[in-house]
Enzyme design. Structure first.
Site, short mmCIF file in Angstrom:
data_model
loop_
_atom_site.label_atom_id
_atom_site.label_comp_id
_atom_site.label_asym_id
_atom_site.label_seq_id
_atom_site.Cartn_x
_atom_site.Cartn_y
_atom_site.Cartn_z
CD GLN A 98 1.05 -8.97 -2.25
OE1 GLN A 98 1.88 -9.62 -2.84
NE2 GLN A 98 -0.18 -8.85 -2.68
CE LYS A 129 3.20 -2.54 -4.49
NZ LYS A 129 2.85 -2.28 -3.07
CB THR A 143 1.97 -12.16 1.16
OG1 THR A 143 1.02 -12.80 0.29
CG2 THR A 143 3.23 -11.81 0.39
CG ASP A 199 -1.75 -1.26 1.32
OD1 ASP A 199 -2.26 -1.71 0.27
OD2 ASP A 199 -1.84 -1.83 2.41
N GLY A 223 -3.92 -4.67 -4.24
CA GLY A 223 -4.96 -3.70 -4.58
C GLY A 223 -4.31 -2.40 -5.00
CG HIS A 224 -1.75 -1.84 -7.53
ND1 HIS A 224 -1.01 -2.59 -8.40
CD2 HIS A 224 -1.15 -1.99 -6.33
CE1 HIS A 224 0.00 -3.16 -7.75
NE2 HIS A 224 -0.08 -2.80 -6.49
CB THR A 233 -9.59 -6.65 3.23
OG1 THR A 233 -8.69 -5.63 3.69
CG2 THR A 233 -8.79 -7.82 2.71
P1 IMP Z 1 -2.34 -12.96 2.09
O1 IMP Z 1 -1.41 -12.41 1.06
O2 IMP Z 1 -3.79 -12.80 1.72
O3 IMP Z 1 -2.01 -14.38 2.47
O4 IMP Z 1 -2.18 -12.10 3.44
C1 IMP Z 1 -0.99 -12.17 4.22
C2 IMP Z 1 -0.66 -10.79 4.81
O5 IMP Z 1 -0.27 -9.91 3.76
C3 IMP Z 1 -1.82 -10.10 5.52
O6 IMP Z 1 -1.32 -9.34 6.60
C4 IMP Z 1 -2.38 -9.16 4.46
O7 IMP Z 1 -3.06 -8.06 5.02
C5 IMP Z 1 -1.10 -8.74 3.76
N1 IMP Z 1 -1.30 -8.33 2.38
C6 IMP Z 1 -1.50 -9.12 1.31
N2 IMP Z 1 -1.61 -8.40 0.20
C7 IMP Z 1 -1.47 -7.12 0.55
C8 IMP Z 1 -1.43 -5.88 -0.18
O8 IMP Z 1 -1.55 -5.84 -1.41
N3 IMP Z 1 -1.24 -4.76 0.55
C9 IMP Z 1 -1.05 -4.79 1.89
N4 IMP Z 1 -1.05 -5.92 2.62
C10 IMP Z 1 -1.25 -7.07 1.95
#
Ligand code: IMP
Length: 426
Positions: free
Chosen positions: A222, A16, A237, A13, A40-41, A299
């Protein structure tokens, strides 16, 4: 030809999407190399706002866009995203979008398992996006995953699903979930199979196209602090988010990446659980959340907010070989009277210039701060560094000094034109 990777240097976040979109004008192709639709962009162009999760941001500018071999692909989410963009007037044809045919699929069972396991963990949950990213990467490492090219032959697909479901049903049984049949997954895939295959291309065909098409941008998702190896494990992640992953996930090779630009937010945020030494659980944290609109694109969860942490960022910069940064959301700090930067940690009386991986030390971290004067002037939309207040320039200079890099771009607002360019990056 200059190929550039763009990676986030915090917990995601960092903005990017805007920087990739801004730069993609100078590139001929944009490639996603890891992650999935957990990203999420948000990209603002004129009065339009585009929200991307799985698609490379270059798609907005009609660039050749690639979902590389290192990405996990939920085809239903992909087509929903394509539909929303097409409703906004974009055309996403197989000439514009290629998906590596050895990319692994996220199926409904992955999303279900992600959510079941998180619920089971209770207070110890990671706070995942619940989109099945972790289970899909686990299946890839466990050599059970279904890849896009497995859809080409029904016999192969059935064999792969039988193998995959053997494993998933063992887990589902122990979690009290309904067992799943091969027929159920085949029925889920049937309506989208042909369309998905129309975008699929062998990774070597993608390599050939990318190596002759001009400048390529590799778009990270990420941030480095969520990297499965170097991040704040286990609150990470399931993919490698660092520039090193470009060579493994983009269909290209190590020497095809020429430089890496890191994206940094002028303060720190994170979504989900895990350590956050400079977190502010006070009115300043709330101020940053509101002023920075810090709500997760994917989310809808509130992001945790805190001061800029030079300790974490310096580490991320070094291990990602970042030489230049793009600094985003400087304008969010405009109204603050005082601004702090974390320069080191004290843990049990010892000074650290990095975050130790040993989890038992995390609860004892005391951030050591430097305090700087806020500029208390509006910087939104500033287009030249000389027009920034002196105190804002000092803040930027201190970040650069602490992190050992120079800013190439400073973003002063969400729109394309709200950007200061200090160096040509191609
Ligand atoms: P997962 O990627 O859904 O397995 O989530 C694992 C961790 O990475 C969690 O804390 C998520 O909130 C975080 N996360 C995954 N994708 C993003 C992103 O695009 N931005 C910020 N946090 C992320």
């Amino acid at each position: 030809m200059t190929n550039v990777a763009i990676v986030g240097l915090q917990w995601g976040d960092e903005g990017k999407g805007k920087i990739v979109d801004f730069l993609s004008d100078k590139f001929d192709a944009v490639v996603r190399f890891q992650g999935g639709h957990n990203a999420g962009h948000t990209i603002k162009v004129g009065d339009k706002t585009y929200k991307l999760s799985l698609l490379p941001s270059g798609i907005i500018r009609d660039k050749f866009s690639v979902i590389g071999s290192g990405v996990v692909v939920d085809p239903i989410a992909l087509f929903n995203e394509i539909k929303k963009l097409e409703d906004q007037g974009l055309k996403i044809s197989p000439e514009r979008l290629a998906i590596a045919d050895n990319a692994c699929l996220i199926l409904s069972i992955h999303q279900e398992l992600d959510q079941l396991l998180e619920a089971e963990k209770g207070d110890n949950k990671i706070g995942t996006t619940g989109r099945g990213i972790g289970p899909a990467y686990e299946d890839r490492a466990g050599r059970r995953a279904v890849r896009i090219c497995d859809l080409l032959d029904e016999k192969v697909l059935r064999e792969r699903l039988t193998n995959l479901l053997f494993y998933h049903n063992l887990l589902r049984k122990s979690l009290g979930a309904e067992l799943v049949t091969v027929e159920k997954i085949i029925a889920e895939l049937a309506p989208i199979r042909d369309r998905l295959l129309s975008y699929a291309r062998p990774s070597f065909e993608i390599y050939k196209k990318l190596s002759t098409c001009g400048n390529v941008m590799f778009e990270g998702a990420q941030g480095v602090l969520l990297d499965v190896t170097y991040g704040t494990f286990p609150f990470v992640t399931s993919s490698n988010t660092m520039a090193g992953q470009v060579a493994l996930g983009s269909c290209m090779g190590v020497s095809d990446l020429h430089k890496t630009i890191g994206i940094l937010k002028a303060y720190t945020t994170r979504v989900g659980s895990g350590p956050f030494p400079t977190e502010l659980n006070d009115e300043t944290g709330q101020f940053l959340r509101v002023e920075g609109n810090e709500v997760g694109t994917v989310t809808g969860r509130d992001r945790r907010c805190g001061w800029f942490d030079a300790v974490l960022v310096r580490q991320a910069i070094k291990i990602s070989s970042v030489k230049e940064i793009a600094l985003t959301k400087l304008d969010v700090l405009d109204k603050l009277e005082k601004i702090k930067i974390c320069v080191s940690y004290k843990i049990n009386g010892e000074t650290y210039d990095y975050l130790p991986q040993a989890n038992h030390l995390w609860s004892n971290i005391e951030p050591v701060y430097e305090e700087m004067e806020g500029w208390q002037e509006v910087t939104v939309g500033t287009k030249s560094v000389d027009d920034l207040p002196e105190k804002a320039r000092k803040y930027i200079a201190r970040i650069e000094e602490l992190c050992g890099v120079k800013s190439a771009i400073i973003s002063t607002g969400p729109k394309r034109e709200e950007t200061i360019i200090l160096k040509d990056l191609t």
